[in-house]
Structures are given as structure tokens and as C-alpha cells.
Design a protein around this motif. Structure first.
Motif, PDB file in Angstrom:
ATOM      1  N   ASN A 171       0.819  -1.212   0.000  1.00 47.95           N
ATOM      2  CA  ASN A 171       0.000   0.000   0.000  1.00 47.95           C
ATOM      3  C   ASN A 171       0.852   1.263   0.000  1.00 47.95           C
ATOM      4  O   ASN A 171       0.327   2.360   0.150  1.00 47.95           O
ATOM      5  CB  ASN A 171      -0.929   0.025   1.215  1.00 47.95           C
ATOM      6  CG  ASN A 171      -2.048  -0.994   1.098  1.00 47.95           C
ATOM      7  OD1 ASN A 171      -2.324  -1.490   0.014  1.00 47.95           O
ATOM      8  ND2 ASN A 171      -2.684  -1.318   2.211  1.00 47.95           N
ATOM      9  N   MET A 172       2.166   1.103  -0.166  1.00 55.58           N
ATOM     10  CA  MET A 172       3.079   2.237  -0.133  1.00 55.58           C
ATOM     11  C   MET A 172       3.412   2.685  -1.559  1.00 55.58           C
ATOM     12  O   MET A 172       4.548   2.553  -2.023  1.00 55.58           O
ATOM     13  CB  MET A 172       4.348   1.866   0.630  1.00 55.58           C
ATOM     14  CG  MET A 172       4.131   1.541   2.086  1.00 55.58           C
ATOM     15  SD  MET A 172       5.629   0.956   2.915  1.00 55.58           S
ATOM     16  CE  MET A 172       6.743   2.328   2.660  1.00 55.58           C
ATOM     17  N   GLY A 173       2.410   3.192  -2.254  1.00 54.78           N
ATOM     18  CA  GLY A 173       2.652   3.703  -3.602  1.00 54.78           C
ATOM     19  C   GLY A 173       3.176   2.637  -4.541  1.00 54.78           C
ATOM     20  O   GLY A 173       2.573   1.580  -4.731  1.00 54.78           O
ATOM     21  N   TYR A 174       4.338   2.905  -5.105  1.00 53.40           N
ATOM     22  CA  TYR A 174       4.934   2.018  -6.113  1.00 53.40           C
ATOM     23  C   TYR A 174       5.993   1.090  -5.524  1.00 53.40           C
ATOM     24  O   TYR A 174       6.744   0.477  -6.278  1.00 53.40           O
ATOM     25  CB  TYR A 174       5.561   2.855  -7.228  1.00 53.40           C
ATOM     26  CG  TYR A 174       4.560   3.546  -8.118  1.00 53.40           C
ATOM     27  CD1 TYR A 174       4.173   2.997  -9.330  1.00 53.40           C
ATOM     28  CD2 TYR A 174       3.991   4.761  -7.746  1.00 53.40           C
ATOM     29  CE1 TYR A 174       3.249   3.631 -10.155  1.00 53.40           C
ATOM     30  CE2 TYR A 174       3.069   5.408  -8.553  1.00 53.40           C
ATOM     31  CZ  TYR A 174       2.708   4.832  -9.757  1.00 53.40           C
ATOM     32  OH  TYR A 174       1.798   5.461 -10.562  1.00 53.40           O
ATOM     33  N   THR A 175       6.060   0.975  -4.205  1.00 51.42           N
ATOM     34  CA  THR A 175       7.101   0.161  -3.582  1.00 51.42           C
ATOM     35  C   THR A 175       7.033  -1.290  -4.027  1.00 51.42           C
ATOM     36  O   THR A 175       8.036  -1.881  -4.447  1.00 51.42           O
ATOM     37  CB  THR A 175       6.987   0.238  -2.050  1.00 51.42           C
ATOM     38  OG1 THR A 175       7.087   1.593  -1.640  1.00 51.42           O
ATOM     39  CG2 THR A 175       8.096  -0.576  -1.397  1.00 51.42           C
ATOM     40  N   GLY A 176       5.862  -1.896  -3.950  1.00 52.38           N
ATOM     41  CA  GLY A 176       5.721  -3.291  -4.342  1.00 52.38           C
ATOM     42  C   GLY A 176       6.006  -3.506  -5.817  1.00 52.38           C
ATOM     43  O   GLY A 176       6.628  -4.503  -6.205  1.00 52.38           O
ATOM     44  N   VAL A 177       5.584  -2.552  -6.662  1.00 55.23           N
ATOM     45  CA  VAL A 177       5.825  -2.672  -8.099  1.00 55.23           C
ATOM     46  C   VAL A 177       7.315  -2.635  -8.394  1.00 55.23           C
ATOM     47  O   VAL A 177       7.839  -3.445  -9.173  1.00 55.23           O
ATOM     48  CB  VAL A 177       5.102  -1.552  -8.862  1.00 55.23           C
ATOM     49  CG1 VAL A 177       5.401  -1.630 -10.358  1.00 55.23           C
ATOM     50  CG2 VAL A 177       3.598  -1.637  -8.629  1.00 55.23           C
ATOM     51  N   VAL A 178       8.030  -1.697  -7.768  1.00 56.27           N
ATOM     52  CA  VAL A 178       9.474  -1.569  -7.999  1.00 56.27           C
ATOM     53  C   VAL A 178      10.206  -2.821  -7.546  1.00 56.27           C
ATOM     54  O   VAL A 178      11.079  -3.347  -8.258  1.00 56.27           O
ATOM     55  CB  VAL A 178      10.010  -0.318  -7.271  1.00 56.27           C
ATOM     56  CG1 VAL A 178      11.538  -0.296  -7.297  1.00 56.27           C
ATOM     57  CG2 VAL A 178       9.461   0.949  -7.913  1.00 56.27           C
ATOM     58  N   ILE A 179       9.853  -3.346  -6.376  1.00 54.31           N
ATOM     59  CA  ILE A 179      10.504  -4.563  -5.879  1.00 54.31           C
ATOM     60  C   ILE A 179      10.245  -5.728  -6.826  1.00 54.31           C
ATOM     61  O   ILE A 179      11.157  -6.492  -7.170  1.00 54.31           O
ATOM     62  CB  ILE A 179      10.002  -4.887  -4.459  1.00 54.31           C
ATOM     63  CG1 ILE A 179      10.484  -3.823  -3.476  1.00 54.31           C
ATOM     64  CG2 ILE A 179      10.498  -6.269  -4.011  1.00 54.31           C
ATOM     65  CD1 ILE A 179       9.924  -3.987  -2.076  1.00 54.31           C
ATOM     66  N   GLY A 180       8.998  -5.876  -7.253  1.00 49.42           N
ATOM     67  CA  GLY A 180       8.672  -6.971  -8.163  1.00 49.42           C
ATOM     68  C   GLY A 180       9.369  -6.859  -9.501  1.00 49.42           C
ATOM     69  O   GLY A 180       9.849  -7.856 -10.055  1.00 49.42           O
ATOM     70  N   LEU A 181       9.460  -5.647 -10.045  1.00 50.58           N
ATOM     71  CA  LEU A 181      10.124  -5.461 -11.332  1.00 50.58           C
ATOM     72  C   LEU A 181      11.626  -5.706 -11.221  1.00 50.58           C
ATOM     73  O   LEU A 181      12.242  -6.278 -12.133  1.00 50.58           O
ATOM     74  CB  LEU A 181       9.861  -4.046 -11.856  1.00 50.58           C
ATOM     75  CG  LEU A 181       8.432  -3.749 -12.298  1.00 50.58           C
ATOM     76  CD1 LEU A 181       8.282  -2.279 -12.673  1.00 50.58           C
ATOM     77  CD2 LEU A 181       8.035  -4.626 -13.483  1.00 50.58           C
TER      78      LEU A 181
END
Length: 308
Positions: A171-181
Motif C-alpha cells: 500500500n506504499m505507492g509504487y514500492t511493491g511494483v518496484v521490488i517486483g520489477l
């Protein structure tokens, strides 16, 4: 071509060329030309297709300027079209993913190329390749579980005392997306850099060490310039794959994050407006190509260097 003729003979060489031509024509060129043509036509009911309203225009492309949103930066408020804002964040975080992937891949690539025992290198390469055997869907869901509110990451950080309460990573913005990418595409940076560093003559490094050069100057003046084509190749792949990713942002994105490919997907699936979706897709492709071209010009890297 002469090497292929000598190795495979004229019959097999012709078959290979025909298969490659079929793949390029039917699976790449024709679909893209069709989408490009559709991107200039309006979204109409089936009975009106080909009628007087079915004309070519830039209306689908101009939709990116609709529906502005208020944002603030350094204390200044400004209005920006929501889709332009989404595209800007997509480019920014794709660049961030590329930089972090390089920071993670370069030390490992140098270690694999110049330090590790050659006998253990195949085992290390196998360990790196194993995650690629798993579906990207499963890897994305695995990170969703890891980053969950009561997931293993929070449990570990609570156990060692680094945090006092669980963190909602997704839920912290793009944190999960960046980690996954980063996890998904870091190997696309690692192997081009590894191949480039491996071709460097070790005697140059040893000579610099004998002359008293510090380690950072050896990398800055010798290793990095030699590995520039590999770095450029890896950066292009990671950036383009990150900007065009749909699965990872859909699974690991928060309620406040929106990847530009998700906007395109919504035009395709939710609005059923393939014309506007095609226009957005070509805008993403064209502008990403422009960004890559500018980066290549700034770093003085040619396309032939990337293709090596």
C-alpha cells in the motif's frame, strides 16, 4: 548467410529464413501495422464502421490530455492530465528500476567474471537461472505473499527489531511494483554486463593494481568503459520491459499506483475501445524509444554496441 549455408545446407537454411520471415511478418509486423491503422480511427458501433463518421484523426491520441488532476511539487501546485501523470510516473519508476538493477547486477557480474572459481561458475549460473523456470505469475504472487501485512518480510523485520509494527508494503505507492520489477528483470541486466566484463583482459586490471590505482578508479577508468555496451544493452532491456510490464503492476500495485500499461489494458478490456488503446500503446512505444535514444546519445553508445 554464407556460414549458415555451409553449416546447414541450402534446404535447411531456406526453411529457417522462411520461419523467421513468417514470425516477423505475421506475429510482429502485421499486428502492429493493424493496430497503428486502428489508432487513428474512432471507436464506433459495428454498423457505422466504414461509414461517414469512420475517418482518420488524432482524436484518440489527444485523449491523453483529458481529465486533469491537481498535484504539488516542492510546494507548487499544478494541473496535469491524469494519463500524462501516469505515463511520467511509469517512466520515472522504470528508470529507477533500471538504476537499481545495475547497482545490484554490476558487483555480481564482476564477481562472476573475474573473481569466482571457474569450477563453481556453472553452479552459480544454474542458481541464477532457476527463478526463470518459474512462471512470472507465480513469482509475482510469491512477492505479494512476502510483502503482505502478515507476510514473511514483516515477520522477519519484527523478529530482528528493525520495525515496531507491521508495514503495509503493497500500500506504499509504487514500492511493491518496484521490488517486483527488480526481481523479475535483474537478470536481464546481469548477463549482458557479465558477458562484457568477461571479455576484459585481466592483465589490465592487474597492471592498474600494480601501479597503485585504488579499486574505485580501476572500475571507473577500466572496467566500466569496457562494459559500457553490456550496460547499455541491459539498461535498454530492463527499461523497456519494466515500462511495458502489466502483470507485476497489476498484482503488486497499490490503490494509489497506476502503471501506464494498466491504463492501456483498461481501454482494451473495460472500455472495449481498441482504437484508443492502440493509440496509447503506440505512444508508450514511441516515447520509450525516444527516451532510450536520448540515453544512448548521452552515454555515447551506438546501436551496434547494444547488438553485440
Amino acid at each position: 548467410m554464407q556460414d549458415m549455408l555451409r553449416r546447414y545446407g541450402p534446404g535447411l537454411t531456406l526453411l529457417i529464413c522462411l520461419l523467421v520471415a513468417f514470425w516477423l511478418l505475421m506475429l510482429v509486423i502485421v499486428p502492429n501495422i493493424t493496430l497503428f491503422e486502428q489508432s487513428f480511427r474512432p471507436y464506433l458501433p459495428v454498423v457505422e464502421i466504414g461509414g461517414p463518421r469512420d475517418t482518420y484523426s488524432f482524436a484518440n491520441y489527444l485523449k491523453v490530455l483529458d481529465s486533469s488532476v491537481e498535484k504539488s511539487l516542492f510546494g507548487y501546485s499544478f494541473s496535469i492530465p491524469v494519463h500524462v501523470y501516469t505515463f511520467s510516473l511509469t517512466i520515472f519508476y522504470s528508470m529507477l528500476v533500471t538504476v537499481i538493477c545495475f547497482a545490484l547486477a554490476y558487483p555480481l557480474a564482476y564477481y562472476m567474471a573475474k573473481i569466482v572459481n571457474p569450477k563453481t561458475l556453472p553452479t552459480l549460473l544454474l542458481m541464477l537461472f532457476i527463478p526463470l523456470w518459474v512462471s512470472e505469475v507465480l513469482r509475482a504472487f510469491a512477492w505479494w505473499i512476502i510483502l503482505a501485512f502478515k507476510g514473511p518480510l514483516n515477520a522477519m523485520l519484527l523478529g530482528i527489531g528493525l520495525i515496531d509494527a507491521p508495514v503495509r508494503w503493497t500500500n506504499m505507492g509504487y514500492t511493491g511494483v518496484v521490488i517486483g520489477l527488480i526481481y523479475t528483470y535483474v537478470l536481464f541486466m546481469l548477463f549482458p554486463v557479465y558477458n562484457a566484463v568477461q571479455s576484459l583482459d585481466t592483465n589490465q586490471i592487474e597492471a592498474a593494481e600494480d601501479l597503485g590505482a585504488p579499486w574505485w578508479k580501476i572500475h571507473w577508468r577500466i572496467v566500466l568503459p569496457h562494459a559500457k555496451p553490456g550496460i547499455a544493452s541491459g539498461s535498454v532491456m530492463v527499461f523497456m520491459l519494466s515500462a511495458g510490464s502489466l502483470l507485476v503492476p497489476s498484482i503488486l500495485g497499490s490503490t494509489t499506483s497506476q502503471w501506464f500499461t494498466q491504463t492501456i489494458d483498461q481501454w482494451f478490456k473495460d472500455a472495449l475501445d481498441w482504437n484508443t488503446a492502440s493509440a496509447y500503446a503506440f505512444m508508450l512505444l514511441s516515447l520509450c524509444t525516444v527516451f532510450v535514444t536520448i540515453a544512448m546519445w548521452l552515454f555515447k553508445v551506438k546501436l551496434s554496441d547494444i547488438a553485440k
